[in-house]
Design a protein around this motif. Structure first.
Motif, PDB file in Angstrom:
ATOM      1  N   LEU A 176      18.799 -16.163  37.061  1.00 19.97           N
ATOM      2  CA  LEU A 176      19.185 -16.442  35.678  1.00 19.97           C
ATOM      3  C   LEU A 176      19.265 -17.934  35.399  1.00 19.97           C
ATOM      4  N   ALA A 177      19.369 -18.744  36.445  1.00 23.49           N
ATOM      5  CA  ALA A 177      19.436 -20.191  36.253  1.00 23.49           C
ATOM      6  C   ALA A 177      18.081 -20.803  35.922  1.00 23.49           C
ATOM      7  N   LEU A 178      17.004 -20.025  36.080  1.00 27.53           N
ATOM      8  CA  LEU A 178      15.679 -20.536  35.742  1.00 27.53           C
ATOM      9  C   LEU A 178      15.588 -20.791  34.241  1.00 27.53           C
ATOM     10  N   ASP A 179      14.999 -21.919  33.864  1.00 28.49           N
ATOM     11  CA  ASP A 179      14.942 -22.305  32.453  1.00 28.49           C
ATOM     12  C   ASP A 179      13.966 -21.418  31.690  1.00 28.49           C
ATOM     13  N   PRO A 180      14.440 -20.736  30.650  1.00 24.76           N
ATOM     14  CA  PRO A 180      13.525 -19.905  29.852  1.00 24.76           C
ATOM     15  C   PRO A 180      12.899 -20.722  28.732  1.00 24.76           C
ATOM     16  N   PRO A 181      11.760 -20.268  28.214  1.00 25.28           N
ATOM     17  CA  PRO A 181      11.197 -20.915  27.018  1.00 25.28           C
ATOM     18  C   PRO A 181      11.996 -20.508  25.778  1.00 25.28           C
ATOM     19  N   ALA A 182      11.611 -21.024  24.646  1.00 20.07           N
ATOM     20  CA  ALA A 182      12.274 -20.642  23.396  1.00 20.07           C
ATOM     21  C   ALA A 182      12.125 -19.136  23.187  1.00 20.07           C
ATOM     22  N   PRO A 183      13.200 -18.454  22.807  1.00 15.68           N
ATOM     23  CA  PRO A 183      13.126 -16.989  22.665  1.00 15.68           C
ATOM     24  C   PRO A 183      12.135 -16.573  21.585  1.00 15.68           C
ATOM     25  N   ALA A 184      11.306 -15.592  21.938  1.00 13.09           N
ATOM     26  CA  ALA A 184      10.318 -15.078  20.982  1.00 13.09           C
ATOM     27  C   ALA A 184      10.893 -13.874  20.254  1.00 13.09           C
ATOM     28  N   LEU A 185      10.424 -13.686  19.025  1.00 10.90           N
ATOM     29  CA  LEU A 185      10.853 -12.538  18.237  1.00 10.90           C
ATOM     30  C   LEU A 185       9.612 -11.884  17.636  1.00 10.90           C
ATOM     31  N   PRO A 186       8.888 -11.086  18.451  1.00  9.52           N
ATOM     32  CA  PRO A 186       7.626 -10.513  17.971  1.00  9.52           C
ATOM     33  C   PRO A 186       7.858  -9.440  16.920  1.00  9.52           C
ATOM     34  N   ALA A 187       6.866  -9.278  16.063  1.00  9.93           N
ATOM     35  CA  ALA A 187       6.915  -8.211  15.058  1.00  9.93           C
ATOM     36  C   ALA A 187       6.757  -6.863  15.749  1.00  9.93           C
ATOM     37  N   PRO A 188       7.422  -5.834  15.247  1.00 11.56           N
ATOM     38  CA  PRO A 188       7.295  -4.511  15.875  1.00 11.56           C
ATOM     39  C   PRO A 188       5.865  -3.989  15.788  1.00 11.56           C
ATOM     40  N   PRO A 189       5.352  -3.397  16.857  1.00 13.34           N
ATOM     41  CA  PRO A 189       3.967  -2.907  16.841  1.00 13.34           C
ATOM     42  C   PRO A 189       3.843  -1.609  16.046  1.00 13.34           C
ATOM     43  N   ALA A 190       2.624  -1.328  15.635  1.00 14.12           N
ATOM     44  CA  ALA A 190       2.345  -0.079  14.922  1.00 14.12           C
ATOM     45  C   ALA A 190       2.292   1.075  15.909  1.00 14.12           C
ATOM     46  N   ALA A 191       2.800   2.217  15.513  1.00  9.76           N
ATOM     47  CA  ALA A 191       2.762   3.420  16.352  1.00  9.76           C
ATOM     48  C   ALA A 191       2.885   4.631  15.445  1.00  9.76           C
ATOM     49  N   LEU A 192       2.412   5.770  15.933  1.00 11.18           N
ATOM     50  CA  LEU A 192       2.493   7.030  15.204  1.00 11.18           C
ATOM     51  C   LEU A 192       3.387   8.003  15.966  1.00 11.18           C
ATOM     52  N   PRO A 193       4.110   8.867  15.256  1.00  7.81           N
ATOM     53  CA  PRO A 193       4.953   9.840  15.957  1.00  7.81           C
ATOM     54  C   PRO A 193       4.176  10.707  16.945  1.00  7.81           C
ATOM     55  N   SER A 194       2.914  11.023  16.626  1.00  4.26           N
ATOM     56  CA  SER A 194       2.127  11.866  17.528  1.00  4.26           C
ATOM     57  C   SER A 194       1.895  11.196  18.877  1.00  4.26           C
ATOM     58  N   ALA A 195       1.939   9.851  18.907  1.00  3.37           N
ATOM     59  CA  ALA A 195       1.724   9.136  20.164  1.00  3.37           C
ATOM     60  C   ALA A 195       2.852   9.393  21.159  1.00  3.37           C
ATOM     61  N   LEU A 196       4.023   9.805  20.666  1.00  4.14           N
ATOM     62  CA  LEU A 196       5.139  10.079  21.570  1.00  4.14           C
ATOM     63  C   LEU A 196       4.811  11.207  22.535  1.00  4.14           C
ATOM     64  N   LEU A 197       3.956  12.157  22.096  1.00  6.53           N
ATOM     65  CA  LEU A 197       3.605  13.294  22.950  1.00  6.53           C
ATOM     66  C   LEU A 197       2.828  12.836  24.179  1.00  6.53           C
ATOM     67  N   ALA A 198       2.160  11.696  24.084  1.00  2.00           N
ATOM     68  CA  ALA A 198       1.360  11.217  25.211  1.00  2.00           C
ATOM     69  C   ALA A 198       1.985  10.035  25.930  1.00  2.00           C
ATOM     70  N   ASN A 199       2.938   9.336  25.272  1.00  2.00           N
ATOM     71  CA  ASN A 199       3.480   8.110  25.847  1.00  2.00           C
ATOM     72  C   ASN A 199       4.878   8.253  26.425  1.00  2.00           C
ATOM     73  N   ARG A 200       5.704   9.104  25.835  1.00  2.00           N
ATOM     74  CA  ARG A 200       7.085   9.183  26.304  1.00  2.00           C
ATOM     75  C   ARG A 200       7.144   9.946  27.623  1.00  2.00           C
ATOM     76  N   PRO A 201       7.651   9.328  28.694  1.00  2.00           N
ATOM     77  CA  PRO A 201       7.665  10.022  29.987  1.00  2.00           C
ATOM     78  C   PRO A 201       8.561  11.253  30.013  1.00  2.00           C
ATOM     79  N   ASP A 202       9.676  11.241  29.251  1.00  2.00           N
ATOM     80  CA  ASP A 202      10.523  12.433  29.257  1.00  2.00           C
ATOM     81  C   ASP A 202       9.827  13.601  28.570  1.00  2.00           C
ATOM     82  N   VAL A 203       9.014  13.309  27.541  1.00  2.00           N
ATOM     83  CA  VAL A 203       8.238  14.373  26.893  1.00  2.00           C
ATOM     84  C   VAL A 203       7.162  14.898  27.844  1.00  2.00           C
ATOM     85  N   LEU A 204       6.498  13.984  28.551  1.00  2.00           N
ATOM     86  CA  LEU A 204       5.479  14.410  29.517  1.00  2.00           C
ATOM     87  C   LEU A 204       6.091  15.228  30.642  1.00  2.00           C
ATOM     88  N   ALA A 205       7.283  14.844  31.091  1.00  2.00           N
ATOM     89  CA  ALA A 205       7.951  15.609  32.143  1.00  2.00           C
ATOM     90  C   ALA A 205       8.301  17.015  31.653  1.00  2.00           C
TER      91      ALA A 205
END
Length: 474
Positions: free
Chosen positions: A263-292
């Motif tokens: 934690l003592a390592l110097d970090p760069p300026a904190p980034a605040l990226p815009a939220p990415p686009a996603a569709l609810p249907s993608a959860l069926l293929a991406n969420r590991p608990d759904v896949l399990a």
């Protein structure tokens, strides 16, 4: 004639015990076309960009955790366990070949044949036999029970793999959140130290004015009190650091010294990226608990098929070839060769509902697995909706907190300027300074919450997919 009788018996058994397995409907849950809280113009940020990957502290701690975490090692062992079960289920479909050898000594009491034997008849009362055999047994699995069990075992490998991904994502998300909280503490500390410096400067000026006799000592006391209040807030940060250190020790399986060094390592300026686009249907293929949950449902479906096939006859083919002699010298004579070949068929005829009860139980297990799958899907949908909403709310809070801090600091600066010009009294400066105190800390905390919300969104959308073991089922 003999083969015809065997076939007729088999068909009779199948007709008495057969029948289609019960149907359990498992439709795919219907999801909305878009997320309610998704931004109108989503950024092109990759999902990985939501994590503080640019922070060297996070990079070091995440690497340590992935290499040493006991929790992650446990779920990886579960994958090996499930894979061993799948290998065993596949081996059950192949012949079982074995070998054995024996030496048997036998002594017979001649009196067991009566008081006397017929004239000219005699036998050895002690005899030793020597035997060596090769055995083979095979279930041809005509009705597919073993194949269904193998499919179930392979599906459980997929479920174990998806569970390991879920644990990995949760581990990375917790480490990321802890690192963000640590960096937020550093930013809050910097803001509080600025407040202390400003309050101390006011106290110094009040002291000068007091010594000059142009201001009461009460002004210096109030300025000193403001500085002490900021010092109290600064001291409270150390308890939060101790909590975060302990949490990261647990997550990474490293000592506190190693955690603090990362934690003592110097970090760069904190980034605040815009939220990415996603569709609810993608959860069926991406969420590991759904896949399990989907893999568990597939396993229960295969188990139901295997249980239903217990109503059909099972076939068993076996063969033995070996050597049997009563003297070691005769062991390899042609007459010592023995063997057998057998085929059997067995099936339920009148089991008084035993198999039907097992089928009903397997159907209930599949129904429960389907409802668990539906629950996982809607849990994922709720998590993603909440995460998108949290990102939007945190961004609005950050913008308001930053504007508040800038406004209050400008007001404090203007009050000091007016006071030096004789247009405002010291009390006005002190009140402006007190209003500005903690505004920078609040802005730093709001930035931390906005960054944390993006980590929650990363986890809610399924995190980063990893290579799976689905190749086993292909």
């Amino acid at each position: 004639m003999r083969h015809s009788l065997l076939l007729a018996s088999t068909l009779a058994l199948a007709a008495c015990a057969g029948g289609p397995p019960p149907e359990v409907a498992t439709p795919t849950p219907v999801l909305p076309p878009t997320f309610y809280y998704a931004p109108d113009a989503a950024g092109e940020t990759a999902l990985t960009g939501l994590l503080p990957a640019e922070d060297p502290g996070f990079d070091a701690l995440a690497s340590q955790a992935l290499a040493n975490s006991p929790t992650l090692a446990e779920v990886l062992a579960r994958i090996d366990q499930a894979r061993a079960g799948a290998n065993r289920a596949g081996a059950e479909r192949l012949p079982n070949i074995g070998a054995n050898a024996s030496v048997t000594g036998q002594r017979t009491n001649p009196n067991q044949f009566g008081a006397s034997l017929p004239t000219g008849v005699e036998f050895d009362t002690e005899r030793v036999s020597y035997a060596a055999n090769l055995t083979a047994r095979w279930d041809p699995d005509i009705f597919g029970r073993l194949r269904a069990q193998e499919r179930a075992a392979i599906a459980r490998v997929d479920a174990a793999d998806a569970n390991s991904r879920a644990v990995r994502n949760a581990l990375l998300a917790e480490i990321a959140a802890s690192v963000i909280d640590w960096r937020t503490l550093e930013a809050r500390q910097a803001a509080i130290e600025e407040d202390i410096a400003a309050a101390e400067e006011l106290a110094r000026l009040a002291g000068v004015r007091e010594e000059a006799g142009i201001a009461p000592g009460f002004d210096r006391v109030r300025a000193t009190s403001a500085a002490n209040a900021s010092r109290s807030r600064l001291a409270a940060l150390e308890s939060e650091r101790a909590r975060l250190t302990g949490r990261l020790v647990t997550l990474t399986a490293q000592g506190a010294a190693q955690v603090r060094a990362a934690l003592a390592l110097d970090p760069p300026a904190p980034a605040l990226p815009a939220p990415p686009a996603a569709l609810p249907s993608a959860l069926l293929a991406n969420r590991p608990d759904v896949l399990a949950a989907a893999a568990t449902l597939a396993a229960e479906d295969a188990e139901l098929a295997a249980t239903a096939r217990r109503r059909f006859p099972t076939f068993d083919l076996s063969a033995v070839i070996g050597l049997l002699a009563f003297s070691p010298a005769d062991l390899f004579d042609e007459d010592s060769i023995v063997g057998s070949l057998a085929a059997s068929v067995a099936g339920p005829l009148l089991d008084f509902g035993r198999v039907e009860a097992e089928i009903d139980g397997a159907a209930a297990e599949k129904q429960a697995a389907f409802q668990s799958y539906r629950g996982a899907v809607y849990t994922a949908l709720g998590d993603a909706e909440a995460a998108y909403g949290l990102v939007a709310a945190a961004d609005r809070e950050l913008a308001a907190a930053a504007a508040e801090a800038a406004s209050l600091r400008r007001a404090a600066s203007l009050a000091e300027t007016r006071q030096k010009a004789g247009l405002a009294d010291f009390l006005t400066v002190l009140e402006a300074r007190r209003a500005a105190d903690a505004s920078g800390e609040r802005a730093a905390a709001a930035l931390g919450r906005a960054r944390r919300a993006r980590v929650l969104l990363w986890q809610a959308l399924g995190g980063e997919p990893q290579p799976t073991t689905r190749s086993m089922s292909q």
